[in-house]
Design a protein around this motif. Structure first.
Motif, PDB file in Angstrom:
ATOM      1  N   SER A 381      44.892  52.467   6.987  1.00 35.35           N
ATOM      2  CA  SER A 381      44.527  51.089   7.328  1.00 35.35           C
ATOM      3  C   SER A 381      45.146  50.610   8.629  1.00 35.35           C
ATOM      4  CB  SER A 381      44.966  50.145   6.201  1.00 35.35           C
ATOM      5  OG  SER A 381      46.373  50.205   6.014  1.00 35.35           O
ATOM      6  N   TYR A 382      46.035  51.404   9.225  1.00 37.70           N
ATOM      7  CA  TYR A 382      46.742  50.924  10.426  1.00 37.70           C
ATOM      8  C   TYR A 382      45.785  50.733  11.601  1.00 37.70           C
ATOM      9  CZ  TYR A 382      50.140  50.631  14.197  1.00 37.70           C
ATOM     10  OH  TYR A 382      50.870  50.202  15.282  1.00 37.70           O
ATOM     11  N   GLU A 383      44.960  51.740  11.880  1.00 35.17           N
ATOM     12  CA  GLU A 383      44.079  51.657  13.042  1.00 35.17           C
ATOM     13  C   GLU A 383      43.032  50.573  12.871  1.00 35.17           C
ATOM     14  OE1 GLU A 383      45.003  52.989  15.534  1.00 35.17           O
ATOM     15  OE2 GLU A 383      46.194  54.729  14.965  1.00 35.17           O
ATOM     16  N   ARG A 384      42.624  50.292  11.630  1.00 34.78           N
ATOM     17  CA  ARG A 384      41.633  49.241  11.417  1.00 34.78           C
ATOM     18  C   ARG A 384      42.220  47.861  11.657  1.00 34.78           C
ATOM     19  NH1 ARG A 384      40.379  52.295   6.671  1.00 34.78           N
ATOM     20  NH2 ARG A 384      41.424  50.688   5.393  1.00 34.78           N
ATOM     21  N   ASN A 385      43.533  47.743  11.517  1.00 34.78           N
ATOM     22  CA  ASN A 385      44.175  46.434  11.664  1.00 34.78           C
ATOM     23  C   ASN A 385      44.875  46.255  12.997  1.00 34.78           C
ATOM     24  OD1 ASN A 385      43.419  45.848   9.000  1.00 34.78           O
ATOM     25  ND2 ASN A 385      45.292  46.772   8.193  1.00 34.78           N
ATOM     26  N   ASN A 386      44.880  47.281  13.840  1.00 33.59           N
ATOM     27  CA  ASN A 386      45.555  47.193  15.125  1.00 33.59           C
ATOM     28  C   ASN A 386      44.549  46.830  16.208  1.00 33.59           C
ATOM     29  OD1 ASN A 386      46.568  48.793  17.783  1.00 33.59           O
ATOM     30  ND2 ASN A 386      48.299  48.034  16.595  1.00 33.59           N
ATOM     31  N   LEU A 387      44.832  45.792  16.975  1.00 37.07           N
ATOM     32  CA  LEU A 387      43.880  45.329  17.989  1.00 37.07           C
ATOM     33  C   LEU A 387      43.683  46.346  19.086  1.00 37.07           C
ATOM     34  CD1 LEU A 387      44.544  41.518  18.502  1.00 37.07           C
ATOM     35  CD2 LEU A 387      42.713  42.643  17.268  1.00 37.07           C
ATOM     36  N   SER A 388      44.731  47.072  19.447  1.00 34.75           N
ATOM     37  CA  SER A 388      44.593  48.072  20.511  1.00 34.75           C
ATOM     38  C   SER A 388      43.606  49.144  20.110  1.00 34.75           C
ATOM     39  CB  SER A 388      45.950  48.686  20.822  1.00 34.75           C
ATOM     40  OG  SER A 388      46.853  47.697  21.275  1.00 34.75           O
ATOM     41  N   SER A 389      43.555  49.493  18.827  1.00 31.59           N
ATOM     42  CA  SER A 389      42.618  50.509  18.353  1.00 31.59           C
ATOM     43  C   SER A 389      41.220  49.955  18.221  1.00 31.59           C
ATOM     44  CB  SER A 389      43.084  51.072  17.017  1.00 31.59           C
ATOM     45  OG  SER A 389      44.374  51.622  17.122  1.00 31.59           O
ATOM     46  N   LEU A 390      41.100  48.655  17.964  1.00 31.95           N
ATOM     47  CA  LEU A 390      39.765  48.069  17.817  1.00 31.95           C
ATOM     48  C   LEU A 390      38.961  48.184  19.087  1.00 31.95           C
ATOM     49  CD1 LEU A 390      40.522  44.850  15.742  1.00 31.95           C
ATOM     50  CD2 LEU A 390      39.497  46.969  14.941  1.00 31.95           C
ATOM     51  N   TYR A 391      39.632  48.142  20.250  1.00 26.65           N
ATOM     52  CA  TYR A 391      38.936  48.229  21.526  1.00 26.65           C
ATOM     53  C   TYR A 391      38.905  49.652  22.054  1.00 26.65           C
ATOM     54  CZ  TYR A 391      39.673  43.229  21.231  1.00 26.65           C
ATOM     55  OH  TYR A 391      39.700  41.930  20.811  1.00 26.65           O
ATOM     56  N   ASN A 392      39.326  50.619  21.258  1.00 24.86           N
ATOM     57  CA  ASN A 392      39.322  52.019  21.666  1.00 24.86           C
ATOM     58  C   ASN A 392      38.554  52.825  20.621  1.00 24.86           C
ATOM     59  OD1 ASN A 392      39.746  54.514  22.729  1.00 24.86           O
ATOM     60  ND2 ASN A 392      41.975  54.487  22.542  1.00 24.86           N
ATOM     61  N   PRO A 393      37.236  52.973  20.786  1.00 22.87           N
ATOM     62  CA  PRO A 393      36.455  53.707  19.784  1.00 22.87           C
ATOM     63  C   PRO A 393      36.921  55.141  19.595  1.00 22.87           C
ATOM     64  CG  PRO A 393      35.020  52.477  21.276  1.00 22.87           C
ATOM     65  CD  PRO A 393      36.401  52.408  21.844  1.00 22.87           C
ATOM     66  N   GLN A 394      37.479  55.755  20.631  1.00 23.45           N
ATOM     67  CA  GLN A 394      37.937  57.125  20.495  1.00 23.45           C
ATOM     68  C   GLN A 394      39.040  57.240  19.443  1.00 23.45           C
ATOM     69  OE1 GLN A 394      39.294  58.842  24.140  1.00 23.45           O
ATOM     70  NE2 GLN A 394      39.601  60.863  23.267  1.00 23.45           N
ATOM     71  N   THR A 395      39.927  56.246  19.397  1.00 21.14           N
ATOM     72  CA  THR A 395      40.984  56.248  18.386  1.00 21.14           C
ATOM     73  C   THR A 395      40.419  55.980  17.002  1.00 21.14           C
ATOM     74  OG1 THR A 395      42.545  55.448  20.051  1.00 21.14           O
ATOM     75  CG2 THR A 395      43.184  55.218  17.752  1.00 21.14           C
ATOM     76  N   MET A 396      39.466  55.085  16.932  1.00 18.95           N
ATOM     77  CA  MET A 396      38.910  54.734  15.632  1.00 18.95           C
ATOM     78  C   MET A 396      38.092  55.862  15.032  1.00 18.95           C
ATOM     79  SD  MET A 396      40.102  51.858  14.902  1.00 18.95           S
ATOM     80  CE  MET A 396      39.129  51.731  13.431  1.00 18.95           C
ATOM     81  N   THR A 397      37.411  56.635  15.860  1.00 13.78           N
ATOM     82  CA  THR A 397      36.578  57.721  15.351  1.00 13.78           C
ATOM     83  C   THR A 397      37.363  58.998  15.123  1.00 13.78           C
ATOM     84  OG1 THR A 397      35.990  58.267  17.637  1.00 13.78           O
ATOM     85  CG2 THR A 397      34.499  56.811  16.435  1.00 13.78           C
ATOM     86  N   GLN A 398      38.645  58.983  15.357  1.00 12.80           N
ATOM     87  CA  GLN A 398      39.472  60.163  15.116  1.00 12.80           C
ATOM     88  C   GLN A 398      39.610  60.356  13.609  1.00 12.80           C
ATOM     89  OE1 GLN A 398      43.361  59.889  16.785  1.00 12.80           O
ATOM     90  NE2 GLN A 398      43.838  62.039  16.486  1.00 12.80           N
ATOM     91  N   SER A 399      39.046  61.441  13.093  1.00 10.20           N
ATOM     92  CA  SER A 399      38.993  61.645  11.646  1.00 10.20           C
ATOM     93  C   SER A 399      40.250  62.302  11.100  1.00 10.20           C
ATOM     94  CB  SER A 399      37.769  62.489  11.280  1.00 10.20           C
ATOM     95  OG  SER A 399      37.830  63.748  11.933  1.00 10.20           O
ATOM     96  N   THR A 400      40.955  63.084  11.897  1.00 11.40           N
ATOM     97  CA  THR A 400      42.144  63.787  11.419  1.00 11.40           C
ATOM     98  C   THR A 400      43.315  63.555  12.361  1.00 11.40           C
ATOM     99  OG1 THR A 400      41.506  65.822  12.584  1.00 11.40           O
ATOM    100  CG2 THR A 400      40.804  65.580  10.289  1.00 11.40           C
ATOM    101  N   ARG A 401      44.505  63.580  11.787  1.00  7.95           N
ATOM    102  CA  ARG A 401      45.747  63.515  12.548  1.00  7.95           C
ATOM    103  C   ARG A 401      46.632  64.653  12.089  1.00  7.95           C
ATOM    104  NH1 ARG A 401      47.218  58.553  15.021  1.00  7.95           N
ATOM    105  NH2 ARG A 401      45.638  56.930  14.747  1.00  7.95           N
ATOM    106  N   THR A 402      47.285  65.283  13.017  1.00 14.12           N
ATOM    107  CA  THR A 402      48.163  66.401  12.698  1.00 14.12           C
ATOM    108  C   THR A 402      49.558  66.139  13.251  1.00 14.12           C
ATOM    109  OG1 THR A 402      47.485  67.588  14.706  1.00 14.12           O
ATOM    110  CG2 THR A 402      46.282  68.071  12.663  1.00 14.12           C
ATOM    111  N   SER A 403      50.557  66.569  12.506  1.00 16.62           N
ATOM    112  CA  SER A 403      51.952  66.446  12.911  1.00 16.62           C
ATOM    113  C   SER A 403      52.667  67.747  12.580  1.00 16.62           C
ATOM    114  CB  SER A 403      52.636  65.278  12.191  1.00 16.62           C
ATOM    115  OG  SER A 403      51.951  64.069  12.410  1.00 16.62           O
ATOM    116  N   SER A 404      53.659  68.072  13.396  1.00 10.42           N
ATOM    117  CA  SER A 404      54.413  69.296  13.162  1.00 10.42           C
ATOM    118  C   SER A 404      55.812  69.171  13.739  1.00 10.42           C
ATOM    119  CB  SER A 404      53.702  70.511  13.766  1.00 10.42           C
ATOM    120  OG  SER A 404      53.662  70.413  15.176  1.00 10.42           O
ATOM    121  N   VAL A 405      56.765  69.775  13.054  1.00 12.86           N
ATOM    122  CA  VAL A 405      58.145  69.907  13.513  1.00 12.86           C
ATOM    123  C   VAL A 405      58.518  71.372  13.337  1.00 12.86           C
ATOM    124  CG1 VAL A 405      60.538  69.172  13.203  1.00 12.86           C
ATOM    125  CG2 VAL A 405      58.679  67.542  12.813  1.00 12.86           C
TER     126      VAL A 405
END
Length: 942
Positions: A381-405
């Protein structure tokens, strides 16, 4: 009488210098010419003193001739007077034209490239006047052309790190204050100028009618007109009302006040928030807070946001860097979003977080160990509620996120390495995540256990046997976001340990055949297994998990043999001449064998069965594996054994070189022509695989032709229903080689002016340079002294003369303007041929399907019209739909201080994007204009 006058003047000069107790000590830097020119021009306020020319010349000559003798006698007295007048150090002066000292006004006049140095102050100008009573130095330029009335040799003032250029300036040694006319100074990325400026003792400058710009031209393309401003050099500029001027045209863009930071060092301070209105959350203030400059190694930025309908958020960001050790950044953000009115049905509240961490270790920190991190976690729900993401369709359409250490270390003495990673993958569509913590890998590099430490004689066959080891331990889970923190480590997490031990060798049989045997052993360790059964009453499958230590393994072996056959053919000299020396044909056959037993047998216990009774009373036997949910799977069922055959051909021709009569060169006729096929000994039906063939040709210098084709082994048969299918009879049984299934080929070529010129027999600039260099090497060094000049130096000087012209066009050797318009055109064509398996199109006479062709054509190019203009495009043609494929065109224009770009998408979707922004980093966010074809306020993404 004349001798008495000279003696009198000398005595007068000595008495004058010694007796004057208020004259500070001036240290001469070099000799000056004391003759006064009649055409010298001084400003109206500072004309030269009315002194007789001959008298002043004689006086100055006498002073200069005896200066060395009296210098030591007055140094101590002069230093004492310096302290009395407030001057802490000697004043060094120099001039190339003349110097005059007026005893009445106690003023020194310096003309012609004059300079004055005092402590950290360095002043250079065409004219400099120094008043010893008021400690004021006055500098200005000279008008050498009375027609243009333009000042030349204007003052250049330096005080520490600050530097200024102006038309006229006055400076006080004691108070260190100054008044500057038409000042021009550079501050970091910008340039400041003003009509009138005042400098205080702290170095601050107060401007009146100033200009600020990032354009480095003397006449800038744009500037911000400042009515009043205060400059703290190296720190900031604070100004009052200001407006933008572009191409000397004032624009109706004004601000009441402004602030430009110049400092490169870290400093703490407030961050101004942005304001606006959002449809569901109301008016807001966001991205405001405070920046903490903790040290040169790390910082901290705290930001917040608040909305009138109750939503709020906090974020913390930090950057850290330790030289030669590590560097990284960290971000944590929390949002409490409330939409709608409380108490109404449309009211909702969501809490979301975001965590980003990037860590990099310097390679010099530890050559045997490394640590890195790339974490990008956010609740769905973070990207849907963040204004910076609302104006960046590329961020909103990102279906997966990956993290690694990840962490790794190496023990070079024993050849062992350890590495561990923690991975997280998020699916933003359904809020599911998959996490592995940890994933530990242990590996031991290949070693030879039977090799003798002190070898004597030939190497034994068993010494060629090598062993290596790879181990992996993993612990993972797949769940939803809301269940992750409530998961059980034993019941919900999957874990296991896997070992791989390969053994291999390389031997030579009969001195010609290379034999490579290998044996692979894989072992898996699990902590649970799942027994399954059938509940006939409820018609469901039951699963019973038992915990304990369970070990399963499998193994396989393989053997490959290969050799090479060489064939040479020498053409008949009478027919082919002596151009072709020989043609060589290399044949490389290879046979491979692999085997693995059936691990599905009951004696291994890797598979089990249960009886299933459906609702109709039918009974069936269901086979399953209790370890199929394990991380590393379960050994496969069924015995495997296959024999693979492959053969490769290479044909080359050796011809005599045209450049060297005694040399030869190789020409590739067929770089590789190969085919491969296999036979599965364990298969009961259709044991033969399809025949694959490939050909590779290198007939062109920069292009390689590749083509792959497949021939089916088994022929089509027609069933009772009239539908064709692949039967068990081979094509060979029908006397046919094989059924051609199809092929694919991609061809691309890039055309440039150099390639085009070379294609039609012309020579490029690189070829001309190489020819010139070779010609010079062949001619050797000229023994004539007058003509023995380095031509490379001459060419460099010519190039320098061509380039130095204040923006003039570059010319060629004949003096004409050199035409240059770099461009490139890339054409790509792909074709695929395959069977069209439409039953309606089957040919029953030939027992074949017709072939279907799929073609693609792509074109892209780039054209540089001039140094500032660049055009690029890409397009293609869709042969199936008979229409243009994705077509885009972009235009970039470098406007020296600004950059303009425009991108247009013509097909199949039409859109455009126009951007105009300042190049300087200081103003890139302030002076910009973006226009897009699609824009929506408070858009909701689902």
């Amino acid at each position: 009488m004349r001798s008495k006058s000279v003696i009198f003047l000398l005595l007068f000069a000595i008495v004058f210098v010694v007796a004057d107790a208020n004259v500070p000590f001036f240290k001469k830097k070099r000799k000056v010419h004391t003759s006064i020119r009649n055409d010298s021009i001084a400003p109206d306020s500072m004309e030269r003193p009315a002194v007789d020319t001959m008298t002043m010349d004689s006086l100055q000559l006498a002073i200069f001739r005896h200066n060395k003798q009296i210098d030591d006698s007055i140094r101590l007295d002069s230093l004492n007077r310096l302290k009395a007048n407030g001057l802490e150090a000697p004043v060094e002066y120099a001039s190339n034209d003349s110097m005059i000292y007026d005893a009445k006004t106690r003023t020194a006049y310096l003309y012609g490239d004059a300079s004055v140095k005092y402590e950290q102050m360095d002043l250079k100008s065409e004219k400099i006047y120094i008043n010893l009573d008021s400690n004021i130095v006055y500098a200005t330029g000279a008008i050498k052309d009375t027609a243009s009335r333009k000042l030349e040799g204007t003052p250049q003032f330096k005080m520490g790190k600050d530097s200024y250029e102006s038309d006229t300036m006055a400076f006080n040694f004691k108070t260190k204050k100054g008044l500057i006319k038409n000042v021009y100074t550079e501050q970091q990325d910008g340039f400041l100028s003003s009509q009138l400026s005042k400098r205080n003792a702290d170095g601050d400058i107060f401007l009146q009618h100033g200009r600020y710009t990032t354009c480095d031209k003397k006449h800038p393309d744009f500037y911000i007109a400042l009515s009043r401003a205060k400059v703290r050099p190296g720190k900031d500029v604070v100004f009052g009302p200001a407006y933008l001027v572009v191409a000397d045209v004032p624009l109706p863009l004004a601000i009441p006040y402004g602030f430009f930071p110049f400092t490169k060092s870290y400093s703490s301070g407030f961050i101004m928030p942005t304001y606006g209105d959002e449809q569901d959350r109301g008016f807001y203030l966001r991205d405001g807070g405070y920046y903490f400059a903790m040290s040169d190694k790390w910082d901290l930025k705290l930001l917040g946001e608040i909305y009138t309908k109750g939503s709020w958020g906090l974020s913390a960001a930090s950057n850290y860097n330790k030289r030669y050790r590590y560097s990284g950044s960290f971000l944590f953000s929390y949002q409490d979003t409330k939409t709608g009115d409380k108490g109404l049905p449309d009211y909702s509240r969501q809490k979301s977080i975001k965590l980003q961490w990037s860590h990099r270790q310097d390679a010099k920190a530890n050559p045997y160990s490394s640590f890195s991190a790339s974490v990008n976690y956010a609740s769905s729900s973070y990207e849907r509620n963040n204004l910076s993401s609302l104006y960046n369709p590329q961020t909103m359409t990102q279906s997966t996120r990956t993290s690694s250490v990840s962490w790794s270390t190496t023990f070079s003495s024993i050849g062992m390495s350890l590495s561990s990673t923690a991975n997280l993958s998020q699916n933003m569509r359904d809020s599911s995540l998959a996490m592995t913590l940890p994933d530990l890998n242990i590996s031991i590099s290949r070693f030879y256990p039977f090799k003798r430490k002190h070898a004597a004689g030939n190497e034994r066959w068993y010494e060629k046997i090598s062993v290596s080891y790879t181990g992996q331990f993993s612990n993972s889970i797949s769940t939803k976001e809301d269940r992750f923190l409530h998961s059980n480590l034993i019941k919900d997490w999957r874990n296991g340990f896997q070992h791989r031990i390969p053994l291999s060798g390389n031997f030579t049989l009969f001195n010609y055949i290379n034999v490579t045997p290998s044996f692979n052993f894989t072992d898996r360790m699990y902590t649970n297994k799942i027994k399954r059964s059938w509940d006939a009453a409820r018609q469901v499958e039951l699963a019973d998990t038992t915990y304990g230590f369970h070990n399963i393994y499998n193994w396989d072996l393989s053997l490959s043999m290969s050799t090479k056959f060489y064939g040479f053919w020498t053409p008949n000299r009478k027919i082919f001449g002596d151009k072709i020396q020989a043609i060589r044909h290399v044949i490389t056959p290879q046979v491979s064998f692999s085997y693995a037993p059936d691990f599905g047998a009951r004696r291994y216990g890797y598979y089990d069965t249960y009886m299933k009774t459906d609702a109709d009373g039918n009974v069936s036997l269901v086979e399953y594996s209790p370890y199929r949910s394990g991380l590393y799977g379960v050994p496969g069922r069924g015995r495997t054994g296959s024999v693979s055959f492959s053969i490769d051909n290479n044909i080359e021709m050796k011809v005599r070189s045209d450049k060297d009569s005694t040399g030869f060169k190789k020409i590739s006729i067929i770089d590789n022509l190969g085919m491969a096929m296999s036979y599965n000994m364990a298969a009961k039906e259709k044991p033969w695989s399809d025949l694959s063939m490939n050909i590779r040709l290198k007939w062109w210098k920069n292009y390689t032709f590749n083509m792959n084709a497949v021939f089916a082994t088994y022929a089509y048969e027609v069933g009772a229903d009239g539908v064709p299918y692949v039967g068990n009879r081979t094509e060979w049984s029908y006397g046919r080689f094989g059924r051609f299934l199809g092929m694919s080929q991609n061809i691309s070529f890039t055309l440039t002016p150099e390639k085009l010129k070379k294609l039609f027999g012309g020579s490029t600039a690189e070829d001309d340079s190489n020819k010139k260099r070779n010609r010079k090497d062949e001619e050797g060094v000229d023994t004539d002294i007058e003509s023995n000049v380095d031509e490379d130096m001459i060419e460099g000087q010519r190039g320098a003369k061509k380039k130095s012209g204040g923006g003039k066009a570059e010319t060629d050797d004949d003096g004409y303007m050199k035409f240059s318009m770099p461009w490139s055109l890339t054409i790509g064509y792909g074709i695929t041929m395959r069977e069209n398996t439409d039953v309606r199109k089957f040919n029953y006479d030939k027992m074949r399907y017709p072939y279907k062709f799929t073609q693609t054509l792509n074109v892209s190019g780039n054209l540089r019209i001039s140094d500032g203009w660049n055009i690029s495009f890409s397009s293609g043609y869709d042969f199936e739909n008979h229409a243009m494929s994705m077509t885009t065109a972009s235009l970039q224009r470098d406007l020296h201080c600004f950059n303009m770009s425009c991108q247009v998408v013509l097909a199949p979707y039409t859109s455009y994007n126009f951007t105009f922004r300042c190049n300087a980093a200081t103003l890139t966010d302030a002076l910009k204009y973006d226009k897009r074809s699609g824009y929506s306020n408070a858009v909701q993404w689902y």
